[in-house]
Write an enzyme that holds these catalytic residues in place. Sequence first.
Site, PDB file in Angstrom:
ATOM      1  N   THR A   1      -6.022   2.255  -6.634  1.00 37.44           N
ATOM      2  CA  THR A   1      -7.269   2.139  -5.882  1.00 37.44           C
ATOM      3  C   THR A   1      -8.128   3.377  -6.107  1.00 37.44           C
ATOM      4  OG1 THR A   1      -6.199   0.745  -4.250  1.00 37.44           O
ATOM      5  CG2 THR A   1      -8.241   1.822  -3.569  1.00 37.44           C
TER       6      THR A   1
ATOM      7  N   SER B   1       0.821  -1.211   0.000  1.00 39.53           N
ATOM      8  CA  SER B   1       0.000   0.000   0.000  1.00 39.53           C
ATOM      9  C   SER B   1       0.855   1.262   0.000  1.00 39.53           C
ATOM     10  CB  SER B   1      -0.891   0.001   1.246  1.00 39.53           C
ATOM     11  OG  SER B   1      -1.489   1.268   1.427  1.00 39.53           O
TER      12      SER B   1
ATOM     13  N   LYS C   1      -8.451  -0.878  -9.003  1.00 39.28           N
ATOM     14  CA  LYS C   1      -9.082  -1.564  -7.856  1.00 39.28           C
ATOM     15  C   LYS C   1     -10.281  -0.757  -7.358  1.00 39.28           C
ATOM     16  CE  LYS C   1      -7.824  -3.349  -3.221  1.00 39.28           C
ATOM     17  NZ  LYS C   1      -8.272  -2.411  -2.203  1.00 39.28           N
TER      18      LYS C   1
ATOM     19  N   TYR D   1      -2.336   5.100  -3.965  1.00 34.35           N
ATOM     20  CA  TYR D   1      -3.380   6.072  -3.648  1.00 34.35           C
ATOM     21  C   TYR D   1      -2.949   7.318  -4.393  1.00 34.35           C
ATOM     22  CZ  TYR D   1      -5.890   3.483  -0.013  1.00 34.35           C
ATOM     23  OH  TYR D   1      -6.676   2.581   0.653  1.00 34.35           O
TER      24      TYR D   1
ATOM     25  N   HIS E   1     -13.417  -2.750  -1.136  1.00 35.97           N
ATOM     26  CA  HIS E   1     -12.516  -2.357  -0.052  1.00 35.97           C
ATOM     27  C   HIS E   1     -12.911  -3.064   1.255  1.00 35.97           C
ATOM     28  CE1 HIS E   1      -9.405   0.990   0.178  1.00 35.97           C
ATOM     29  NE2 HIS E   1      -9.428   0.617   1.433  1.00 35.97           N
TER      30      HIS E   1
HETATM   31  C1  FNR Z   1      -7.544  -2.078   3.572  1.00 37.04           C
HETATM   32  N1  FNR Z   1      -7.652  -1.996   2.174  1.00 37.04           N
HETATM   33  C2  FNR Z   1      -6.796  -1.164   1.483  1.00 37.04           C
HETATM   34  N2  FNR Z   1      -6.854  -1.106   0.114  1.00 37.04           N
HETATM   35  C3  FNR Z   1      -5.982  -0.354  -0.582  1.00 37.04           C
HETATM   36  O1  FNR Z   1      -6.054  -0.328  -1.808  1.00 37.04           O
HETATM   37  N3  FNR Z   1      -5.015   0.354   0.078  1.00 37.04           N
HETATM   38  C4  FNR Z   1      -4.903   0.361   1.437  1.00 37.04           C
HETATM   39  O2  FNR Z   1      -4.029   1.001   2.008  1.00 37.04           O
HETATM   40  C5  FNR Z   1      -5.838  -0.397   2.173  1.00 37.04           C
HETATM   41  N4  FNR Z   1      -5.801  -0.418   3.536  1.00 37.04           N
HETATM   42  C6  FNR Z   1      -6.604  -1.269   4.241  1.00 37.04           C
HETATM   43  C7  FNR Z   1      -6.489  -1.350   5.630  1.00 37.04           C
HETATM   44  C8  FNR Z   1      -7.250  -2.270   6.349  1.00 37.04           C
HETATM   45  C9  FNR Z   1      -7.065  -2.370   7.832  1.00 37.04           C
HETATM   46  C10 FNR Z   1      -8.141  -3.136   5.658  1.00 37.04           C
HETATM   47  C11 FNR Z   1      -8.935  -4.183   6.387  1.00 37.04           C
HETATM   48  C12 FNR Z   1      -8.295  -3.017   4.287  1.00 37.04           C
HETATM   49  C13 FNR Z   1      -8.602  -2.847   1.422  1.00 37.04           C
HETATM   50  C14 FNR Z   1      -7.954  -4.184   1.034  1.00 37.04           C
HETATM   51  O3  FNR Z   1      -6.998  -4.006   0.029  1.00 37.04           O
HETATM   52  C15 FNR Z   1      -8.996  -5.168   0.490  1.00 37.04           C
HETATM   53  O4  FNR Z   1      -9.734  -4.568  -0.539  1.00 37.04           O
HETATM   54  C16 FNR Z   1      -9.964  -5.660   1.573  1.00 37.04           C
HETATM   55  O5  FNR Z   1      -9.282  -5.881   2.784  1.00 37.04           O
HETATM   56  C17 FNR Z   1     -10.618  -6.934   1.111  1.00 37.04           C
HETATM   57  O6  FNR Z   1     -11.602  -7.330   2.008  1.00 37.04           O
HETATM   58  P1  FNR Z   1     -11.356  -8.443   3.149  1.00 37.04           P
HETATM   59  O7  FNR Z   1     -10.556  -9.578   2.538  1.00 37.04           O
HETATM   60  O8  FNR Z   1     -10.604  -7.747   4.251  1.00 37.04           O
HETATM   61  O9  FNR Z   1     -12.745  -8.808   3.526  1.00 37.04           O
END
Ligand code: FNR
Length: 395
Positions: free
Chosen positions: A177, A127, A260, A151, A284
Amino acid sequence: MGSPADFQNEIYLKGLGDVVPELPTDLTRLEGLAEERLSAKAYGYVAGAAGSEHTARANREAFDRWRIVPRMLRDVGGCDLATRVLGTDMPAPVLLAPIGVQAIFHPDGELAVARAAAGTGLTTVLSTAASYAMEEVAAANGDGPRWYQLYWPKDRELAASLIGRAKAAGYTALVVTLDTFTLAWRPRDLDQAYLPFLRGIGVANYFSDPVFQEAVGGPVDASNRDAALMHWVANFGDPTLTWDDLGFLREHWDGPIALKGIQHPDDARRAVDAGMDGVIVSNHGGRQLDGAIASLDALPGVVDAVGDQATVLFDSGVRTGADIAKALAIGAKAVLVGRPYIYGLALGGEAGVRHVVRCLLAELELTVTLSGHAGLDGLTREILATGDIRHGSSG
Ligand code: FNR
């Protein structure tokens, strides 16, 4: 390394010496254990979602509406799940989703995840909001496969600098994303007035960036830290981006690009029209738009719209090997797993992440073979029954 399913034999053999796994092998149990182990703030940050968390629940419930119909006597010996996705070879179509601020879950954060990924051959998607700079994570990842998640900040020079650094540090695909140009309404974090970034966690890629440093008057130290954090707040996301802006990415990144956060077939078509290589069907993990449809419910339409022209990946709600098999059968080329590996990190650092990965891959392989298939080719919609229990008749 043997096949992923051999993990099962390894566990039973160790049991002869009265050794049992330190963490549960039913990964749905990790969340409860993480709640006991983590601070209330860190736990709320990972387990929480947007609004009433309706969409987060919907993500899980959607998996229950698809059931696998197993087939028998089909020679499933020598099952092989290896594949190649956006130019990256993988032992199985599973990646570690980009998750920011991992140092709040374990001091080694993204470094531990990068080591576990390299050890298991899985691709880690780093990330932009990581708690370690991308170059440090690349060093921890070594020869392991890695992608970078952007991002997209307001400052174009900063965006170009971030992806230029990612390229130089050996990240081979770019994940952009789209669903988080601003942070959603997240009651668990709001009720604790907790945003890690404002405490200086999750900003390492920004603070280490030459363009960012120039904007805040030099390397970040006590004298300009507050100004740097405010600059981060002002720049984190750009709500004015449109499809026309994607050309900028192509100018600055010559490898594969995946968008994404895609949920609508028309957006997937626009991604293809804009020359993108892939889309990640994701909401997400329910953390952005509460009230949105389950990500799995969005998958069939996107696959039907662009599956033959772009690489369709999937995330949100995946917890088990069966979940992965269902998403692959609907048409995803690979699946990203989010919270489960973070719970592994919280509970056991690098070893905890490795445990989660090994469980997932073992369970996936067993799901595939017990369903009557020896590889990914067999995973089509014909193996699934939906709510109205229809299934195909061929093969
Ligand atoms: C995320 N996700 C996320 N996505 C992204 O593109 N950049 C990021 O920095 C983050 N940070 C992030 C932090 C936390 C604590 C979580 C739980 C999620 C989203 C992540 O990439 C993904 O889309 C989801 O976590 C998928 O869902 P599940 O598997 O957690 O249910």
